[in-house]
Write a protein that holds these residues in place. Structure first.
Motif, PDB file in Angstrom:
ATOM      1  N   PRO A   1     -39.925   1.934  16.539  1.00 46.61           N
ATOM      2  CA  PRO A   1     -41.283   0.312  16.294  1.00 46.61           C
ATOM      3  C   PRO A   1     -41.053  -0.384  14.978  1.00 46.61           C
ATOM      4  O   PRO A   1     -41.275  -0.847  14.224  1.00 46.61           O
ATOM      5  N   LYS A   2     -40.036   0.807  14.030  1.00 48.96           N
ATOM      6  CA  LYS A   2     -40.253   0.814  12.519  1.00 48.96           C
ATOM      7  C   LYS A   2     -38.872   1.678  12.235  1.00 48.96           C
ATOM      8  O   LYS A   2     -38.306   2.560  12.963  1.00 48.96           O
ATOM      9  N   VAL A   3     -38.271   1.441  10.480  1.00 48.12           N
ATOM     10  CA  VAL A   3     -37.291   1.987  10.138  1.00 48.12           C
ATOM     11  C   VAL A   3     -37.954   3.675   9.990  1.00 48.12           C
ATOM     12  O   VAL A   3     -39.587   3.879   9.110  1.00 48.12           O
ATOM     13  N   LEU A   4     -37.487   4.682  10.708  1.00 39.33           N
ATOM     14  CA  LEU A   4     -39.180   6.283  10.539  1.00 39.33           C
ATOM     15  C   LEU A   4     -38.509   6.846   9.465  1.00 39.33           C
ATOM     16  O   LEU A   4     -37.295   6.507   8.997  1.00 39.33           O
ATOM     17  N   PRO A   5     -39.581   7.164   9.061  1.00 37.49           N
ATOM     18  CA  PRO A   5     -39.932   7.419   7.738  1.00 37.49           C
ATOM     19  C   PRO A   5     -38.990   9.270   7.538  1.00 37.49           C
ATOM     20  O   PRO A   5     -38.747   9.328   8.208  1.00 37.49           O
ATOM     21  N   GLY A   6     -38.213   9.172   5.989  1.00 40.08           N
ATOM     22  CA  GLY A   6     -38.167  10.067   6.097  1.00 40.08           C
ATOM     23  C   GLY A   6     -36.549  10.498   5.819  1.00 40.08           C
ATOM     24  O   GLY A   6     -36.401  11.544   6.534  1.00 40.08           O
ATOM     25  N   ARG A   7     -35.604   9.431   6.929  1.00 40.75           N
ATOM     26  CA  ARG A   7     -34.593   9.758   7.836  1.00 40.75           C
ATOM     27  C   ARG A   7     -33.936   8.367   7.573  1.00 40.75           C
ATOM     28  O   ARG A   7     -34.120   7.370   7.179  1.00 40.75           O
ATOM     29  N   LYS A   8     -32.452   8.872   7.215  1.00 44.41           N
ATOM     30  CA  LYS A   8     -31.513   7.664   7.008  1.00 44.41           C
ATOM     31  C   LYS A   8     -30.313   7.403   8.691  1.00 44.41           C
ATOM     32  O   LYS A   8     -30.841   8.131   9.657  1.00 44.41           O
ATOM     33  N   HIS A   9     -30.716   6.059   8.492  1.00 42.26           N
ATOM     34  CA  HIS A   9     -30.670   5.411   9.718  1.00 42.26           C
ATOM     35  C   HIS A   9     -28.797   4.365   9.688  1.00 42.26           C
ATOM     36  O   HIS A   9     -28.806   3.942   8.475  1.00 42.26           O
ATOM     37  N   ILE A  10     -28.326   5.426   9.898  1.00 40.25           N
ATOM     38  CA  ILE A  10     -26.851   5.118  10.785  1.00 40.25           C
ATOM     39  C   ILE A  10     -26.385   4.179  11.484  1.00 40.25           C
ATOM     40  O   ILE A  10     -26.794   4.081  12.901  1.00 40.25           O
ATOM     41  N   VAL A  11     -26.556   2.498  11.698  1.00 43.21           N
ATOM     42  CA  VAL A  11     -26.286   2.029  13.570  1.00 43.21           C
ATOM     43  C   VAL A  11     -24.734   1.211  13.219  1.00 43.21           C
ATOM     44  O   VAL A  11     -24.017   0.910  12.564  1.00 43.21           O
ATOM     45  N   LEU A  12     -24.483   1.838  14.136  1.00 38.35           N
ATOM     46  CA  LEU A  12     -22.725   1.634  14.527  1.00 38.35           C
ATOM     47  C   LEU A  12     -23.623  -0.013  15.450  1.00 38.35           C
ATOM     48  O   LEU A  12     -23.994  -0.081  16.428  1.00 38.35           O
ATOM     49  N   THR A  13     -22.492  -1.259  15.020  1.00 38.06           N
ATOM     50  CA  THR A  13     -22.451  -2.133  15.628  1.00 38.06           C
ATOM     51  C   THR A  13     -21.513  -2.989  15.685  1.00 38.06           C
ATOM     52  O   THR A  13     -20.426  -3.228  14.532  1.00 38.06           O
ATOM     53  N   ARG A  14     -20.846  -3.709  16.515  1.00 34.79           N
ATOM     54  CA  ARG A  14     -19.346  -4.840  16.953  1.00 34.79           C
ATOM     55  C   ARG A  14     -20.156  -6.379  16.093  1.00 34.79           C
ATOM     56  O   ARG A  14     -19.471  -6.822  15.835  1.00 34.79           O
ATOM     57  N   ASP A  15     -21.435  -6.346  16.057  1.00 34.35           N
ATOM     58  CA  ASP A  15     -22.149  -7.720  15.280  1.00 34.35           C
ATOM     59  C   ASP A  15     -22.255  -7.211  14.025  1.00 34.35           C
ATOM     60  O   ASP A  15     -22.724  -6.953  13.328  1.00 34.35           O
ATOM     61  N   LYS A  16     -20.934  -8.721  13.521  1.00 37.80           N
ATOM     62  CA  LYS A  16     -20.430  -8.227  12.010  1.00 37.80           C
ATOM     63  C   LYS A  16     -21.954  -8.921  10.883  1.00 37.80           C
ATOM     64  O   LYS A  16     -22.073  -8.764   9.336  1.00 37.80           O
TER      65      LYS A  16
ATOM     66  N   VAL B   1     -30.010  -5.373   8.346  1.00 32.25           N
ATOM     67  CA  VAL B   1     -31.089  -5.056   7.596  1.00 32.25           C
ATOM     68  C   VAL B   1     -31.810  -4.624   6.113  1.00 32.25           C
ATOM     69  O   VAL B   1     -30.886  -4.574   5.255  1.00 32.25           O
ATOM     70  N   ASP B   2     -32.524  -5.540   5.909  1.00 32.11           N
ATOM     71  CA  ASP B   2     -32.403  -4.627   3.794  1.00 32.11           C
ATOM     72  C   ASP B   2     -34.040  -3.891   4.568  1.00 32.11           C
ATOM     73  O   ASP B   2     -35.024  -3.764   3.959  1.00 32.11           O
ATOM     74  N   ASP B   3     -32.848  -2.694   4.274  1.00 31.55           N
ATOM     75  CA  ASP B   3     -33.513  -1.530   4.272  1.00 31.55           C
ATOM     76  C   ASP B   3     -32.782  -0.335   3.472  1.00 31.55           C
ATOM     77  O   ASP B   3     -31.477  -0.133   4.018  1.00 31.55           O
ATOM     78  N   GLU B   4     -33.178   0.099   2.029  1.00 30.74           N
ATOM     79  CA  GLU B   4     -31.787   1.150   1.599  1.00 30.74           C
ATOM     80  C   GLU B   4     -31.865   2.519   2.799  1.00 30.74           C
ATOM     81  O   GLU B   4     -30.810   2.956   2.232  1.00 30.74           O
ATOM     82  N   ASN B   5     -32.544   2.773   3.371  1.00 31.95           N
ATOM     83  CA  ASN B   5     -32.657   4.103   4.296  1.00 31.95           C
ATOM     84  C   ASN B   5     -31.696   3.647   5.484  1.00 31.95           C
ATOM     85  O   ASN B   5     -31.286   4.006   6.422  1.00 31.95           O
ATOM     86  N   VAL B   6     -31.046   1.974   5.216  1.00 33.64           N
ATOM     87  CA  VAL B   6     -30.756   1.691   6.468  1.00 33.64           C
ATOM     88  C   VAL B   6     -28.863   1.675   5.766  1.00 33.64           C
ATOM     89  O   VAL B   6     -28.326   0.858   5.830  1.00 33.64           O
ATOM     90  N   GLN B   7     -27.841   1.801   6.623  1.00 34.12           N
ATOM     91  CA  GLN B   7     -26.272   1.830   6.609  1.00 34.12           C
ATOM     92  C   GLN B   7     -25.815   0.870   8.354  1.00 34.12           C
ATOM     93  O   GLN B   7     -25.731   1.816   8.685  1.00 34.12           O
ATOM     94  N   ILE B   8     -25.313  -0.286   8.011  1.00 31.99           N
ATOM     95  CA  ILE B   8     -24.246  -0.579   9.091  1.00 31.99           C
ATOM     96  C   ILE B   8     -23.737  -0.850   9.198  1.00 31.99           C
ATOM     97  O   ILE B   8     -22.372  -0.368   7.961  1.00 31.99           O
ATOM     98  N   ILE B   9     -22.515  -0.203  10.554  1.00 31.17           N
ATOM     99  CA  ILE B   9     -21.173   0.333   9.966  1.00 31.17           C
ATOM    100  C   ILE B   9     -20.643  -0.374  11.206  1.00 31.17           C
ATOM    101  O   ILE B   9     -21.506  -0.675  12.359  1.00 31.17           O
ATOM    102  N   HIS B  10     -19.185  -0.244  10.819  1.00 33.53           N
ATOM    103  CA  HIS B  10     -19.086  -1.415  11.982  1.00 33.53           C
ATOM    104  C   HIS B  10     -17.544  -1.077  13.504  1.00 33.53           C
ATOM    105  O   HIS B  10     -16.906  -1.584  14.080  1.00 33.53           O
ATOM    106  N   SER B  11     -17.876   0.429  12.975  1.00 34.32           N
ATOM    107  CA  SER B  11     -16.394   0.922  12.746  1.00 34.32           C
ATOM    108  C   SER B  11     -16.624   2.459  13.887  1.00 34.32           C
ATOM    109  O   SER B  11     -17.302   3.085  12.645  1.00 34.32           O
ATOM    110  N   ILE B  12     -16.122   2.584  15.054  1.00 36.07           N
ATOM    111  CA  ILE B  12     -16.280   4.637  15.044  1.00 36.07           C
ATOM    112  C   ILE B  12     -15.877   5.680  14.015  1.00 36.07           C
ATOM    113  O   ILE B  12     -15.622   6.778  13.897  1.00 36.07           O
TER     114      ILE B  12
END
Length: 164
Positions: free
Chosen positions: A53-68, A72-83
């Motif tokens: 529903p939203k970036v969950l409070p109090g937690r860091k989110h690491i998102v793995l995606t092939r979509d370069k 996401v403009d949020d300091e608690n979200v990190q986008i990565i592209h490789s296992i």
């Protein structure tokens, strides 16, 4: 160390239409309790992230995606592209929580040490399934029956499993 946090129906369903196939507040509370412990970091695929529903409070989110292009403009979200970017978490003494989806679970199964499983003792229609695994490779460290009431209508059990 990687740990899975997942609720699974009797027929292995974990989702339907980019959402859970059930409403079980006990499991939501359990998920929150687990993911707010240890590293407070969740690892997930893009579709799982988009289902939140939203970036969950109090937690860091690491998102793995092939979509370069995915951002996401949020300091608690990190986008990565490789296992390979996740493998550094495997060797850590901190616990990192893998929350889905099915492809991420399947890809990270060989690296996972612990599973926090909520087994829901009911079949549901769904389009996302938990991957098959060998139960002989896992030992039950904790088991607690969930309370069934007006808000939690399905029988469920919380398990903590560790790889043997």
């Amino acid at each position: 160390m990687l740990s899975f946090v997942v609720a699974i129906a009797k027929n292995k369903v974990i989702g339907k239409d980019k959402d859970l196939a059930w409403h079980l507040p006990n499991d939501v509370r359990y998920f929150r309790e687990i993911t707010l412990s240890a590293s407070k970091t969740m690892i997930m695929g893009r579709r799982t992230f988009e289902s939140l529903p939203k970036v969950l409070p109090g937690r860091k989110h690491i998102v793995l995606t092939r979509d370069k292009e995915f951002q996401v403009d949020d300091e608690n979200v990190q986008i990565i592209h490789s296992i390979n970017d996740i493998l550094s978490y495997v060797k850590s003494s901190d616990e990192y929580f893998v929350i889905g989806g099915a492809q991420i679970f399947a890809m990270l199964f060989p690296y996972t040490t612990r599973m926090y499983l909520t087994k829901i003792h009911h079949n549901f229609a769904g389009d996302t399934f938990f991957p098959e695994y060998n139960p002989a490779e896992w030992k039950v460290k904790d088991e607690k029956r969930g309370t069934v009431d007006k808000r939690n209508q399905y029988e469920h059990t919380f398990y903590v499993l560790e790889r043997v």
